[in-house]
Scaffold this motif. Sequence first.
Motif, PDB file in Angstrom:
ATOM      1  N   LYS A   1       8.791  -4.646 -10.332  1.00 45.60           N
ATOM      2  CA  LYS A   1       8.490  -3.643  -9.312  1.00 45.60           C
ATOM      3  C   LYS A   1       8.181  -4.273  -7.950  1.00 45.60           C
ATOM      4  O   LYS A   1       7.974  -3.557  -6.976  1.00 45.60           O
ATOM      5  N   GLY A   2       8.117  -5.586  -7.892  1.00 38.20           N
ATOM      6  CA  GLY A   2       7.738  -6.262  -6.668  1.00 38.20           C
ATOM      7  C   GLY A   2       8.786  -6.122  -5.575  1.00 38.20           C
ATOM      8  O   GLY A   2       9.980  -5.976  -5.847  1.00 38.20           O
ATOM      9  N   LYS A   3       8.352  -6.185  -4.344  1.00 38.60           N
ATOM     10  CA  LYS A   3       9.231  -6.047  -3.189  1.00 38.60           C
ATOM     11  C   LYS A   3       9.247  -7.338  -2.378  1.00 38.60           C
ATOM     12  O   LYS A   3       8.278  -8.082  -2.339  1.00 38.60           O
ATOM     13  N   MET A   4      10.344  -7.556  -1.708  1.00 39.90           N
ATOM     14  CA  MET A   4      10.443  -8.687  -0.794  1.00 39.90           C
ATOM     15  C   MET A   4       9.700  -8.349   0.497  1.00 39.90           C
ATOM     16  O   MET A   4       9.363  -7.191   0.752  1.00 39.90           O
ATOM     17  N   PRO A   5       9.408  -9.346   1.324  1.00 41.00           N
ATOM     18  CA  PRO A   5       8.735  -9.061   2.583  1.00 41.00           C
ATOM     19  C   PRO A   5       9.537  -8.085   3.443  1.00 41.00           C
ATOM     20  O   PRO A   5      10.760  -8.211   3.566  1.00 41.00           O
ATOM     21  N   SER A   6       8.837  -7.126   4.034  1.00 45.93           N
ATOM     22  CA  SER A   6       9.488  -6.148   4.896  1.00 45.93           C
ATOM     23  C   SER A   6       9.832  -6.782   6.239  1.00 45.93           C
ATOM     24  O   SER A   6       9.373  -7.878   6.571  1.00 45.93           O
ATOM     25  N   LYS A   7      10.631  -6.067   7.030  1.00 51.12           N
ATOM     26  CA  LYS A   7      10.982  -6.597   8.349  1.00 51.12           C
ATOM     27  C   LYS A   7       9.740  -6.754   9.221  1.00 51.12           C
ATOM     28  O   LYS A   7       9.663  -7.651  10.071  1.00 51.12           O
ATOM     29  N   PHE A   8       8.741  -5.902   9.005  1.00 54.11           N
ATOM     30  CA  PHE A   8       7.501  -5.998   9.782  1.00 54.11           C
ATOM     31  C   PHE A   8       6.713  -7.236   9.372  1.00 54.11           C
ATOM     32  O   PHE A   8       6.151  -7.924  10.227  1.00 54.11           O
ATOM     33  N   THR A   9       6.685  -7.531   8.075  1.00 52.96           N
ATOM     34  CA  THR A   9       6.016  -8.740   7.603  1.00 52.96           C
ATOM     35  C   THR A   9       6.733  -9.976   8.112  1.00 52.96           C
ATOM     36  O   THR A   9       6.101 -10.936   8.575  1.00 52.96           O
ATOM     37  N   ILE A  10       8.058  -9.963   8.075  1.00 57.97           N
ATOM     38  CA  ILE A  10       8.837 -11.109   8.559  1.00 57.97           C
ATOM     39  C   ILE A  10       8.596 -11.327  10.050  1.00 57.97           C
ATOM     40  O   ILE A  10       8.392 -12.462  10.500  1.00 57.97           O
ATOM     41  N   GLU A  11       8.577 -10.244  10.818  1.00 57.07           N
ATOM     42  CA  GLU A  11       8.320 -10.362  12.262  1.00 57.07           C
ATOM     43  C   GLU A  11       6.937 -10.945  12.524  1.00 57.07           C
ATOM     44  O   GLU A  11       6.753 -11.784  13.417  1.00 57.07           O
ATOM     45  N   LEU A  12       5.950 -10.495  11.749  1.00 54.44           N
ATOM     46  CA  LEU A  12       4.594 -11.009  11.931  1.00 54.44           C
ATOM     47  C   LEU A  12       4.546 -12.500  11.616  1.00 54.44           C
ATOM     48  O   LEU A  12       3.946 -13.284  12.369  1.00 54.44           O
TER      49      LEU A  12
END
Length: 680
Positions: free
Chosen positions: A43-54
């Motif tokens: 169920k895990g997710k990869m880093p979102s675009k917002f997390t990557i930008e941060l």
Amino acid sequence: MIRKLVCITMTSVFISGTFSTAFAASSSGEIKTSDPSKHFDVKGKMPSKFTIELQEGQRKSLPFEDKRDFEEAKRGFIAAPKYKQIMAEAGHVAWDMGSYEFLLKEGQNFDSMHPSLQRQATLNMAYGLYEVLPGKIYQVRGYDLANISFIKGDTGWIIFDPLTTKETASAALKFINEQLGERPVVAVVYSHSHGDHFGGARGVVDEADVKSGKVKVIASTGFMHHAVSENVMAGNAMTRRLFFQYGALLPRSPFGHVDQSIGKNIASGNAGLLAPNVIIEKDFETMTVDGIKMVFQNTPGTEAPAEMNTWFPEMKAFWAAENITGTIHNIYTLRGALVRDALEWSKQINVALYKFGQDADVMFASHSWPRWGNERIQEVMRTQRDTYAHLNNQVLHLANEGVTVNQVHNVYKLPDSLRNQWSAHSYHGSEEHNSRAVINRYLGYWDANPATLMPLSPEDSSPLYVEMMGGAKKIMKKGKELHDQGKYFHAIEILNKLVYAEPNNQPAKDLLADVYEQIGYQKESPSVRNSFLAAAYELRHGMPSGASPSAAGPDVIRGMSTALWLDFLAVRLDVSKTEGKHFTINFVTPDNDEKYLVELSNSALTNIEGIQSPKADLTITMNRTELNDVMMGMATLDDKIKAGKAKLKGNKKPYDELKNMLTTFSIDFELIPGTLPSAK
């Protein structure tokens, strides 16, 4: 640390239960790893675009050009062992540095990890024997959460902080002897009262040599009391909470556990406690052991309630204990503990700076890596002094301008002059929860708004919020919008209400888990990261089964005062069974000449030492050595009575009533609604 690390679970049962000490690690010693390129959770997710930008923004704004910590962490390297795992006597893996090797892939940036945390986690991969001062001071690093340090005396080793477990400490001693030649251990120094600094003592010295005085075990005043007592009264709750702070059941993975800021993790093996036979009582005491002159500086009320620094004047070497390491520490530790004093911490560093730091050529500590050169040492000491002082003073400045405990974590910021120094970064702590802790220490939990003084419990208030927001579907839709906009803390506000109102709503729990996961990825502090990621796991899958730490630690139990044990009985009292009950019990342990009066009155169980009542309903007499067996769960008091090793004189009814009134605590309670296996 433990403190920081180590949490001692007190599930003592007065009559018929057990008393165990649990050291935070994997529940069974099992080391869980996964393919670092893939998420370990379906169920895990990869880093979102917002997390990557941060993360990209942090890589550009933080002082990564400063490589001095990496140079210092490598300096003095002598050898690494061929093995990456250390086995526990019980047969499981006590320690596994190999499970974190994904961090050593050069040039790999993990967007699921704050760049500053990745840097710290990589620094903590140091593994093996290091020379701190040629021919005199050595450290074995990467064998446990803490470092074990060796001072070469005239005839043997003086060991500072023998790690958490017998197995890791023994392996470290064996390794240094293999590399530098066999030497006996002549003394052990406990820098402070957290378990990762004394638990492995039996791996390096024999108890008989300590009792005879052949081996000195040196500690600060109050050490034994605090080593045992810090986690007793709320120990069961602390144990449950440490699964979040320490990510004890998270796999080692870029998407899971990556570091514990002051070391990789906590070893899982045999932990004990050998009582010191030398106590440092004064603020400063000078002592020569095996030809090594040492000046001890007591620093109570800093990282631990009993802690001391050490100065080696003939070597110009300063041991900073856990008061100065490669991180700003917890003022409030998330597993739960009394709030520490950031101002006193800064003042004790200041004392050390001007008493020893002006002359020091090397500074080493119970975690992280040494610093060399007087200018560098003073820089780090000042930086950490100023960070704790700024935290205390600026938070109180804000409080005096009306900023509350519920606002300060969104307002308080370090100045750029500190943010641009790595030793001012809060890996073990965080600016957010440490700033709240300062206000809590001085003003308490209330923000002075009557609406928050006696709030409804979340499970009572949340249904009203859900109803007023138009129900679960609307909340889920808005929560998803906020998630997709990267407004994660906004999403928490409504999704948490929904999960409390509908704890069996799995889609709601999964969406909240997705939000928690992204926040975890973004956090610099492993304690905060682990808490969000562990909560996300429990929301998705429920509480892990078999999540109870293994029992150990008879040394700690023997070191526990009878008074503290009686105090804990009062915590375990089930007041639904005490209404209208009153009795007094004289409790006597002849072998150590202790006497207590225990009284049940108004549903409160109290005790007083040194007092006996001539009108007591019952007198219980047993040796303290026999009581230890009861405290450890090796026998019940009934067993001792039947064996004639405990005697009852008077009315037996209070004894039978007290047996029935005591609760045996268990850690299988929810921290997040709807996560018990039966609730799935």
